[in-house]
Enzyme design. Structure first.
Site: not given
Ligand code: GLN
Length: 244
Positions: A96, A195
């Site tokens: 992510c 995730h």
């Molecule tokens: N800040 C980034 C987004 O919202 C990554 C979020 C995350 O790592 N879950 O896309």
């Protein structure tokens, strides 16, 4: 344990900042799947101010925009040495927010672009809605060919020439909810929005990464001895079953 005596070095990039939704589970999985086979793991945490060193496998987890802002310039300062290690065959896994920084930049809402380290030809811009939910992906390099996980991001990632997706989304949104792709790969660099954490429920992908890291270190593909993964596959199949 047929793999006794082997060793790989694993570096966890910025775990105090980039570790959302249980992404630490990926490091635990890599370590245990090596330990269970008698493979020694030299493990390093790379935190702010540390040198990145030379490793066979690098991991970086997810992070909200705030943490990405804290990490981006520091990570960028290591761009050239990480690109050199990429070209030497080092394995990278970014989840992510970490994945987003593997590209050329991440443009948050109403803020300047955060520099990425260009390990892959991709870029990310913040979207207007948040993608949250289970994701299943069909890949062309794993057996079985499914990857499962959980997404929670507003960033929209676009892959450009030479950067392949991890696969095609069958449930969920993936990179941007438009092109049907999830994740990115260039050489041994892998990024994904999954995730979960990802690797405990995808043991075949964990072993794929470990074999690539061993190949980088020893110069040849070394098959891993099989493990009893019934619980891992139960978890994997339960997500796949819910998806259809
Ligand atoms: N800040 C980034 C987004 O919202 C990554 C979020 C995350 O790592 N879950 O896309």
């Amino acid at each position: 344990m047929e793999n006794m005596g082997l060793k790989i070095s694993i570096a966890h990039l910025y775990p105090r900042l980039m570790n959302l939704y249980g992404d630490l589970g990926n490091i635990i999985t890599l370590k245990k799947r090596c330990e269970w086979r008698g493979i020694e793991v030299e493990f390093s945490e790379i935190n702010s101010g540390d040198n990145v060193g030379v490793h066979d496998l690098f991991f970086i987890g997810g992070g909200q925009d705030r943490q990405q802002e804290d990490v981006a310039s520091e990570l960028f300062s290591h761009k050239n040495e990480l690109i050199t290690q990429r070209d030497d065959g080092a394995v990278f896994l970014g989840i992510c927010g970490g994945y987003q920084l593997f590209g050329h930049y991440y443009k948050p809402h109403d803020k300047d672009k955060l520099p990425g380290i260009s390990l892959m030809n991709a870029y990310t811009v913040a979207g207007s809605k948040r993608f949250i939910g289970n994701v299943t992906v069909k890949t062309n390099f794993l057996t079985p060919n499914t990857l499962v996980g959980f997404e929670n991001h507003s960033g929209l990632t676009y892959l450009e020439e030479g950067c392949e997706p991890l696969g095609v989304v069958t449930v969920g949104n993936g990179n941007n909810g438009k092109d049907g792709f999830e994740g990115g790969r260039y050489k041994n660099v892998f990024g994904t929005y999954l995730h979960g954490s990802l690797l405990p429920k995808n043991p075949h992908f964990a072993d794929y990464l470990i074999e690539l890291a061993l190949e980088k270190r020893y110069g040849e593909r070394i098959s891993l001895s099989p493990l009893d993964d019934k619980y891992e596959w139960n978890a994997h199949e339960s997500v796949v079953a819910k998806a259809y």
